[in-house]
Write a protein that holds these residues in place. Structure first.
Motif, PDB file in Angstrom:
ATOM      1  N   PRO A   5      -0.195  -1.738   2.720  1.00 36.62           N
ATOM      2  CA  PRO A   5       1.214  -1.891   3.102  1.00 36.62           C
ATOM      3  C   PRO A   5       1.342  -2.988   4.160  1.00 36.62           C
ATOM      4  O   PRO A   5       0.479  -3.143   5.031  1.00 36.62           O
ATOM      5  CB  PRO A   5       1.583  -0.519   3.674  1.00 36.62           C
ATOM      6  CG  PRO A   5       0.651   0.427   2.975  1.00 36.62           C
ATOM      7  CD  PRO A   5      -0.636  -0.335   2.825  1.00 36.62           C
ATOM      8  N   LYS A   8       4.195  -4.436  10.079  1.00 35.60           N
ATOM      9  CA  LYS A   8       5.467  -4.929  10.616  1.00 35.60           C
ATOM     10  C   LYS A   8       5.286  -6.272  11.323  1.00 35.60           C
ATOM     11  O   LYS A   8       6.152  -7.137  11.256  1.00 35.60           O
ATOM     12  CB  LYS A   8       6.064  -3.897  11.567  1.00 35.60           C
ATOM     13  CG  LYS A   8       6.494  -2.624  10.873  1.00 35.60           C
ATOM     14  CD  LYS A   8       7.774  -2.110  11.470  1.00 35.60           C
ATOM     15  CE  LYS A   8       8.161  -0.773  10.888  1.00 35.60           C
ATOM     16  NZ  LYS A   8       8.655  -0.837   9.541  1.00 35.60           N
ATOM     17  N   SER A  28      11.789 -10.090   2.245  1.00 25.84           N
ATOM     18  CA  SER A  28      12.071  -8.791   2.876  1.00 25.84           C
ATOM     19  C   SER A  28      13.579  -8.563   2.974  1.00 25.84           C
ATOM     20  O   SER A  28      14.041  -7.419   2.879  1.00 25.84           O
ATOM     21  CB  SER A  28      11.415  -8.710   4.249  1.00 25.84           C
ATOM     22  OG  SER A  28      11.953  -9.666   5.136  1.00 25.84           O
ATOM     23  N   ARG A  32      15.115  -5.134   1.387  1.00 26.43           N
ATOM     24  CA  ARG A  32      15.727  -4.126   2.269  1.00 26.43           C
ATOM     25  C   ARG A  32      16.950  -3.477   1.626  1.00 26.43           C
ATOM     26  O   ARG A  32      17.406  -2.426   2.061  1.00 26.43           O
ATOM     27  CB  ARG A  32      16.115  -4.759   3.596  1.00 26.43           C
ATOM     28  CG  ARG A  32      14.987  -4.845   4.584  1.00 26.43           C
ATOM     29  CD  ARG A  32      15.493  -5.143   5.991  1.00 26.43           C
ATOM     30  NE  ARG A  32      16.205  -6.408   6.081  1.00 26.43           N
ATOM     31  CZ  ARG A  32      15.646  -7.567   6.424  1.00 26.43           C
ATOM     32  NH1 ARG A  32      14.374  -7.623   6.712  1.00 26.43           N
ATOM     33  NH2 ARG A  32      16.366  -8.661   6.485  1.00 26.43           N
ATOM     34  N   ASN A  35      16.144   1.398  -1.162  1.00 28.16           N
ATOM     35  CA  ASN A  35      15.492   2.428  -0.349  1.00 28.16           C
ATOM     36  C   ASN A  35      14.060   2.713  -0.791  1.00 28.16           C
ATOM     37  O   ASN A  35      13.217   3.037   0.029  1.00 28.16           O
ATOM     38  CB  ASN A  35      16.288   3.741  -0.405  1.00 28.16           C
ATOM     39  CG  ASN A  35      17.633   3.615   0.262  1.00 28.16           C
ATOM     40  OD1 ASN A  35      17.791   2.858   1.212  1.00 28.16           O
ATOM     41  ND2 ASN A  35      18.619   4.334  -0.251  1.00 28.16           N
ATOM     42  N   ASP A  36      13.788   2.615  -2.059  1.00 28.50           N
ATOM     43  CA  ASP A  36      12.511   3.065  -2.593  1.00 28.50           C
ATOM     44  C   ASP A  36      11.513   1.937  -2.825  1.00 28.50           C
ATOM     45  O   ASP A  36      10.616   2.053  -3.646  1.00 28.50           O
ATOM     46  CB  ASP A  36      12.746   3.812  -3.915  1.00 28.50           C
ATOM     47  CG  ASP A  36      13.658   5.014  -3.725  1.00 28.50           C
ATOM     48  OD1 ASP A  36      13.596   5.637  -2.661  1.00 28.50           O
ATOM     49  OD2 ASP A  36      14.423   5.327  -4.653  1.00 28.50           O
ATOM     50  N   GLN A  38       8.512  -0.551  -1.418  1.00 27.95           N
ATOM     51  CA  GLN A  38       7.499  -0.739  -0.387  1.00 27.95           C
ATOM     52  C   GLN A  38       6.873  -2.115  -0.594  1.00 27.95           C
ATOM     53  O   GLN A  38       6.534  -2.492  -1.718  1.00 27.95           O
ATOM     54  CB  GLN A  38       6.431   0.347  -0.462  1.00 27.95           C
ATOM     55  CG  GLN A  38       5.471   0.292   0.701  1.00 27.95           C
ATOM     56  CD  GLN A  38       4.523   1.469   0.743  1.00 27.95           C
ATOM     57  OE1 GLN A  38       4.438   2.269  -0.187  1.00 27.95           O
ATOM     58  NE2 GLN A  38       3.795   1.578   1.836  1.00 27.95           N
ATOM     59  N   PHE A  40       3.866  -4.778   0.028  1.00 30.42           N
ATOM     60  CA  PHE A  40       2.421  -4.789   0.257  1.00 30.42           C
ATOM     61  C   PHE A  40       1.969  -6.210   0.545  1.00 30.42           C
ATOM     62  O   PHE A  40       2.482  -7.169  -0.031  1.00 30.42           O
ATOM     63  CB  PHE A  40       1.679  -4.248  -0.971  1.00 30.42           C
ATOM     64  CG  PHE A  40       1.949  -2.800  -1.213  1.00 30.42           C
ATOM     65  CD1 PHE A  40       1.158  -1.828  -0.620  1.00 30.42           C
ATOM     66  CD2 PHE A  40       3.005  -2.405  -2.019  1.00 30.42           C
ATOM     67  CE1 PHE A  40       1.414  -0.488  -0.828  1.00 30.42           C
ATOM     68  CE2 PHE A  40       3.271  -1.059  -2.239  1.00 30.42           C
ATOM     69  CZ  PHE A  40       2.472  -0.097  -1.638  1.00 30.42           C
ATOM     70  N   HIS A  54       5.761  -6.278  -4.146  1.00 26.80           N
ATOM     71  CA  HIS A  54       6.459  -5.044  -3.799  1.00 26.80           C
ATOM     72  C   HIS A  54       6.420  -4.086  -4.989  1.00 26.80           C
ATOM     73  O   HIS A  54       6.221  -4.490  -6.126  1.00 26.80           O
ATOM     74  CB  HIS A  54       7.904  -5.324  -3.388  1.00 26.80           C
ATOM     75  CG  HIS A  54       8.713  -5.943  -4.482  1.00 26.80           C
ATOM     76  ND1 HIS A  54       8.722  -7.306  -4.729  1.00 26.80           N
ATOM     77  CD2 HIS A  54       9.509  -5.397  -5.425  1.00 26.80           C
ATOM     78  CE1 HIS A  54       9.509  -7.552  -5.759  1.00 26.80           C
ATOM     79  NE2 HIS A  54      10.002  -6.413  -6.209  1.00 26.80           N
ATOM     80  N   SER A  57       9.254   2.599  -6.332  1.00 23.11           N
ATOM     81  CA  SER A  57       8.760   3.900  -6.798  1.00 23.11           C
ATOM     82  C   SER A  57       9.903   4.890  -6.902  1.00 23.11           C
ATOM     83  O   SER A  57      10.796   4.926  -6.050  1.00 23.11           O
ATOM     84  CB  SER A  57       7.726   4.455  -5.820  1.00 23.11           C
ATOM     85  OG  SER A  57       6.666   3.563  -5.669  1.00 23.11           O
ATOM     86  N   ARG A 108      -3.118   4.442  -7.580  1.00 23.41           N
ATOM     87  CA  ARG A 108      -1.818   5.039  -7.234  1.00 23.41           C
ATOM     88  C   ARG A 108      -1.548   6.336  -7.990  1.00 23.41           C
ATOM     89  O   ARG A 108      -0.691   7.110  -7.603  1.00 23.41           O
ATOM     90  CB  ARG A 108      -0.673   4.052  -7.488  1.00 23.41           C
ATOM     91  CG  ARG A 108      -0.746   2.749  -6.755  1.00 23.41           C
ATOM     92  CD  ARG A 108      -0.469   2.852  -5.313  1.00 23.41           C
ATOM     93  NE  ARG A 108       0.911   3.204  -5.086  1.00 23.41           N
ATOM     94  CZ  ARG A 108       1.471   3.205  -3.911  1.00 23.41           C
ATOM     95  NH1 ARG A 108       0.795   2.865  -2.864  1.00 23.41           N
ATOM     96  NH2 ARG A 108       2.716   3.560  -3.756  1.00 23.41           N
TER      97      ARG A 108
END
Length: 173
Positions: A5, A8, A28, A32, A35-36, A38, A40, A54, A57, A108
């Motif tokens: 991941p 920040k 990013s 943004r 919501n789902d 992530q 990497f 990204h 999921s 995963r």
């Protein structure tokens, strides 16, 4: 290559890499919205961020699903290959990254994984090695840089004659 991941502290570096080697859909700011999703990072052996991708999921009924984010044409990956000068080294780098990605996705343990990879990915062999079903889809890109005259001149004489004949018959092309 190490996939983890995105830290920040690496978001600015990620976005700069995205501007140079990815698309707006990898940024990013775009991701943004969802919501789902992530993000990497793809890190080289020294721990330097070299690229990213990204995953979107979802849990659908009893299934865990990874797929492209809505309104997002590809997941990635994108990566900095600007220091690679030889074609075979570039292919080797891509193979390392795609191998790392396919191994990462295998770990995963999802019910369904359906991703559209970046158009720069031409070798999906590592996914076959991990027993993924790979379905090739193609996007043809036509450069819009030539002027209408240049495009017209690039047609064969016969094609230009056919177009003129159709125009004389009151059809618009």
């Amino acid at each position: 290559m190490i996939i983890r991941p995105l830290d920040k502290k690496d978001i600015d570096t990620y976005d700069n890499l995205c501007l140079r080697f990815g698309t707006i859909f990898n940024s990013s700011a775009w991701l943004r919205i969802f919501n789902d999703v992530q993000i990497f990072g793809i890190y080289d052996e020294s721990g330097t961020l070299a690229g990213g991708f990204h995953l979107f999921s979802r849990k659908l009924a009893f299934f865990s699903v990874i797929r492209d984010a809505p309104f997002t044409p590809t997941t990635g990956p994108f990566y900095d290959d600007s220091n690679v000068t030889k074609h075979n080294y570039r292919l080797n780098l891509e193979k390392k990254i795609i191998s790392a990605l396919s191994e990462f996705l295998t770990r995963r343990k999802m019910s369904v994984i359906s991703l559209s990879l970046s158009r720069s990915v031409i070798d999906t062999q590592p996914f076959f090695w991990q027993n993924f079903k790979v379905i090739a889809q193609y996007t043809y890109r036509i450069p819009l840089a030539p002027t209408e005259e240049e495009i017209w001149e690039s047609f064969s004489r016969k094609k230009r004659q056919n177009i003129k004949k159709v125009e004389l018959d009151f059809l618009t092309i």
